[in-house]
Design a protein around this motif. Structure first.
Motif, PDB file in Angstrom:
ATOM      1  N   SER A  38       0.832  -1.207   0.000  1.00  0.00           N
ATOM      2  CA  SER A  38       0.000   0.000   0.000  1.00  0.00           C
ATOM      3  C   SER A  38       0.866   1.255   0.000  1.00  0.00           C
ATOM      4  CB  SER A  38      -0.962   0.001   1.181  1.00  0.00           C
ATOM      5  OG  SER A  38      -0.270   0.129   2.392  1.00  0.00           O
ATOM      6  N   GLN A  39       1.968   1.220   0.722  1.00  0.00           N
ATOM      7  CA  GLN A  39       2.885   2.360   0.745  1.00  0.00           C
ATOM      8  C   GLN A  39       3.509   2.574  -0.632  1.00  0.00           C
ATOM      9  OE1 GLN A  39       6.222   1.826   3.378  1.00  0.00           O
ATOM     10  NE2 GLN A  39       6.331   4.021   3.824  1.00  0.00           N
ATOM     11  N   LEU A  40       3.934   1.504  -1.281  1.00  0.00           N
ATOM     12  CA  LEU A  40       4.496   1.604  -2.623  1.00  0.00           C
ATOM     13  C   LEU A  40       3.451   2.098  -3.621  1.00  0.00           C
ATOM     14  CD1 LEU A  40       6.696  -1.623  -2.791  1.00  0.00           C
ATOM     15  CD2 LEU A  40       7.493   0.745  -2.738  1.00  0.00           C
ATOM     16  N   SER A  41       2.224   1.643  -3.471  1.00  0.00           N
ATOM     17  CA  SER A  41       1.156   2.090  -4.368  1.00  0.00           C
ATOM     18  C   SER A  41       0.908   3.585  -4.208  1.00  0.00           C
ATOM     19  CB  SER A  41      -0.127   1.315  -4.096  1.00  0.00           C
ATOM     20  OG  SER A  41       0.039  -0.037  -4.416  1.00  0.00           O
ATOM     21  N   ARG A  42       0.881   4.058  -2.966  1.00  0.00           N
ATOM     22  CA  ARG A  42       0.698   5.498  -2.728  1.00  0.00           C
ATOM     23  C   ARG A  42       1.856   6.294  -3.326  1.00  0.00           C
ATOM     24  NH1 ARG A  42      -0.823   3.887   2.445  1.00  0.00           N
ATOM     25  NH2 ARG A  42       1.210   4.499   3.241  1.00  0.00           N
ATOM     26  N   ASP A  43       3.082   5.813  -3.074  1.00  0.00           N
ATOM     27  CA  ASP A  43       4.252   6.508  -3.612  1.00  0.00           C
ATOM     28  C   ASP A  43       4.217   6.529  -5.142  1.00  0.00           C
ATOM     29  OD1 ASP A  43       5.080   6.890  -1.033  1.00  0.00           O
ATOM     30  OD2 ASP A  43       6.621   5.311  -1.074  1.00  0.00           O
ATOM     31  N   HIS A  44       3.836   5.400  -5.723  1.00  0.00           N
ATOM     32  CA  HIS A  44       3.753   5.313  -7.182  1.00  0.00           C
ATOM     33  C   HIS A  44       2.697   6.271  -7.724  1.00  0.00           C
ATOM     34  CE1 HIS A  44       2.371   3.508 -11.022  1.00  0.00           C
ATOM     35  NE2 HIS A  44       3.675   3.444 -11.215  1.00  0.00           N
ATOM     36  N   ALA A  45       1.549   6.330  -7.063  1.00  0.00           N
ATOM     37  CA  ALA A  45       0.488   7.246  -7.502  1.00  0.00           C
ATOM     38  C   ALA A  45       0.962   8.697  -7.404  1.00  0.00           C
ATOM     39  CB  ALA A  45      -0.772   7.033  -6.671  1.00  0.00           C
ATOM     40  N   ASP A  46       1.674   9.034  -6.325  1.00  0.00           N
ATOM     41  CA  ASP A  46       2.197  10.394  -6.180  1.00  0.00           C
ATOM     42  C   ASP A  46       3.228  10.711  -7.262  1.00  0.00           C
ATOM     43  OD1 ASP A  46       0.607  10.775  -3.967  1.00  0.00           O
ATOM     44  OD2 ASP A  46       2.219  10.395  -2.514  1.00  0.00           O
ATOM     45  N   GLN A  47       4.098   9.743  -7.556  1.00  0.00           N
ATOM     46  CA  GLN A  47       5.094   9.954  -8.599  1.00  0.00           C
ATOM     47  C   GLN A  47       4.433  10.101  -9.966  1.00  0.00           C
ATOM     48  OE1 GLN A  47       7.684   6.588  -8.127  1.00  0.00           O
ATOM     49  NE2 GLN A  47       8.904   7.555  -6.522  1.00  0.00           N
ATOM     50  N   CYS A  48       3.410   9.308 -10.221  1.00  0.00           N
ATOM     51  CA  CYS A  48       2.687   9.428 -11.492  1.00  0.00           C
ATOM     52  C   CYS A  48       2.020  10.795 -11.603  1.00  0.00           C
ATOM     53  CB  CYS A  48       1.647   8.320 -11.628  1.00  0.00           C
ATOM     54  SG  CYS A  48       2.356   6.706 -11.980  1.00  0.00           S
ATOM     55  N   LYS A  49       1.437  11.248 -10.511  1.00  0.00           N
ATOM     56  CA  LYS A  49       0.803  12.566 -10.511  1.00  0.00           C
ATOM     57  C   LYS A  49       1.833  13.649 -10.796  1.00  0.00           C
ATOM     58  CE  LYS A  49      -1.896  15.588  -7.506  1.00  0.00           C
ATOM     59  NZ  LYS A  49      -2.436  15.747  -6.154  1.00  0.00           N
ATOM     60  N   ASP A  50       3.000  13.564 -10.151  1.00  0.00           N
ATOM     61  CA  ASP A  50       4.065  14.547 -10.381  1.00  0.00           C
ATOM     62  C   ASP A  50       4.557  14.500 -11.825  1.00  0.00           C
ATOM     63  OD1 ASP A  50       3.844  15.269  -7.733  1.00  0.00           O
ATOM     64  OD2 ASP A  50       5.617  14.123  -7.087  1.00  0.00           O
ATOM     65  N   MET A  51       4.724  13.288 -12.346  1.00  0.00           N
ATOM     66  CA  MET A  51       5.186  13.144 -13.730  1.00  0.00           C
ATOM     67  C   MET A  51       4.150  13.686 -14.715  1.00  0.00           C
ATOM     68  SD  MET A  51       8.219  12.082 -13.582  1.00  0.00           S
ATOM     69  CE  MET A  51       8.575  11.606 -15.236  1.00  0.00           C
ATOM     70  N   ARG A  52       2.858  13.443 -14.451  1.00  0.00           N
ATOM     71  CA  ARG A  52       1.818  13.989 -15.325  1.00  0.00           C
ATOM     72  C   ARG A  52       1.844  15.513 -15.293  1.00  0.00           C
ATOM     73  NH1 ARG A  52      -1.186   9.479 -13.578  1.00  0.00           N
ATOM     74  NH2 ARG A  52      -2.061  10.656 -11.850  1.00  0.00           N
ATOM     75  N   LEU A  54       4.481  17.422 -14.652  1.00  0.00           N
ATOM     76  CA  LEU A  54       5.654  17.858 -15.403  1.00  0.00           C
ATOM     77  C   LEU A  54       5.429  17.736 -16.906  1.00  0.00           C
ATOM     78  CD1 LEU A  54       8.567  16.336 -13.276  1.00  0.00           C
ATOM     79  CD2 LEU A  54       8.013  18.755 -13.590  1.00  0.00           C
ATOM     80  N   LEU A  55       4.814  16.656 -17.316  1.00  0.00           N
ATOM     81  CA  LEU A  55       4.518  16.461 -18.733  1.00  0.00           C
ATOM     82  C   LEU A  55       3.548  17.526 -19.224  1.00  0.00           C
ATOM     83  CD1 LEU A  55       4.856  14.691 -21.268  1.00  0.00           C
ATOM     84  CD2 LEU A  55       2.903  13.352 -20.443  1.00  0.00           C
ATOM     85  N   PHE A  56       2.547  17.829 -18.415  1.00  0.00           N
ATOM     86  CA  PHE A  56       1.582  18.854 -18.778  1.00  0.00           C
ATOM     87  C   PHE A  56       2.270  20.210 -18.923  1.00  0.00           C
ATOM     88  CE2 PHE A  56      -1.736  21.972 -17.653  1.00  0.00           C
ATOM     89  CZ  PHE A  56      -2.642  21.686 -18.663  1.00  0.00           C
ATOM     90  N   LYS A  57       3.160  20.546 -17.974  1.00  0.00           N
ATOM     91  CA  LYS A  57       3.898  21.808 -18.061  1.00  0.00           C
ATOM     92  C   LYS A  57       4.785  21.846 -19.307  1.00  0.00           C
ATOM     93  CE  LYS A  57       4.024  22.764 -13.127  1.00  0.00           C
ATOM     94  NZ  LYS A  57       4.861  22.835 -11.932  1.00  0.00           N
ATOM     95  N   ALA A  58       5.405  20.719 -19.626  1.00  0.00           N
ATOM     96  CA  ALA A  58       6.239  20.657 -20.828  1.00  0.00           C
ATOM     97  C   ALA A  58       5.389  20.864 -22.079  1.00  0.00           C
ATOM     98  CB  ALA A  58       6.973  19.319 -20.896  1.00  0.00           C
ATOM     99  N   HIS A  59       4.208  20.270 -22.104  1.00  0.00           N
ATOM    100  CA  HIS A  59       3.317  20.460 -23.249  1.00  0.00           C
ATOM    101  C   HIS A  59       2.851  21.919 -23.328  1.00  0.00           C
ATOM    102  CE1 HIS A  59       3.274  16.442 -24.675  1.00  0.00           C
ATOM    103  NE2 HIS A  59       2.578  15.937 -23.688  1.00  0.00           N
TER     104      HIS A  59
END
Length: 144
Positions: A38-52, A54-59
């Protein structure tokens, strides 16, 4: 016979205690694993949100630069303004199909229209400002 029965009962008790000990260790390991997952899933979701984000800002930055490029092209080639605007609109990335990549649902559509407005508005303002800047203005009356 009684001695063998006592030994057998003692062995059964020892096996039960050992079995309970192993079951408790197994349960503890499962709890730890579930918590870690569950901790890894939360961390992964947070990282995905951050990456999205960053990608949105780049676009957004890509679209902003394309808008500046389109405005510059329109300034140099005013007769080809329609083609330049059409090309810029077709190349924009923030509201394109590949940004949502098929995961767009009804709840994303209002956001899509808002983003389209936000992205196209600077381009429209830039084009209008470029066209107005190229119009001949009479120095005596400040009229076109």
């Amino acid at each position: 016979l009684e001695d063998m029965t006592r030994k057998s009962e003692q062995n059964v008790r020892e096996f039960k205690m050992e079995m309970q000990s192993h079951q408790e260790k197994y349960r503890e390991a499962c709890r730890n694993s579930d918590y870690r997952i569950s901790q890894l899933s939360r961390d992964h979701a947070d990282q995905c949100k951050d990456m999205r984000a960053l990608l949105f800002k780049a676009h957004l930055e890509t679209d902003r630069l394309r808008g500046l490029l389109a405005a510059n092209e329109i300034k140099h080639y005013p007769n080809d303004a329609t083609n330049i605007i059409n090309r810029h609109v077709s190349e924009r990335q923030v509201v394109g199909l590949h940004y949502y990549h098929g995961s767009e649902t009804k709840k994303h559509k209002p956001r899509r229209y808002i983003l389209t407005f936000i992205i196209l508005m600077p381009l429209v303002v830039t084009v209008i400002a470029t066209i107005i800047a190229q119009l001949p203005i009479s120095p005596h009356t400040n009229t076109i």
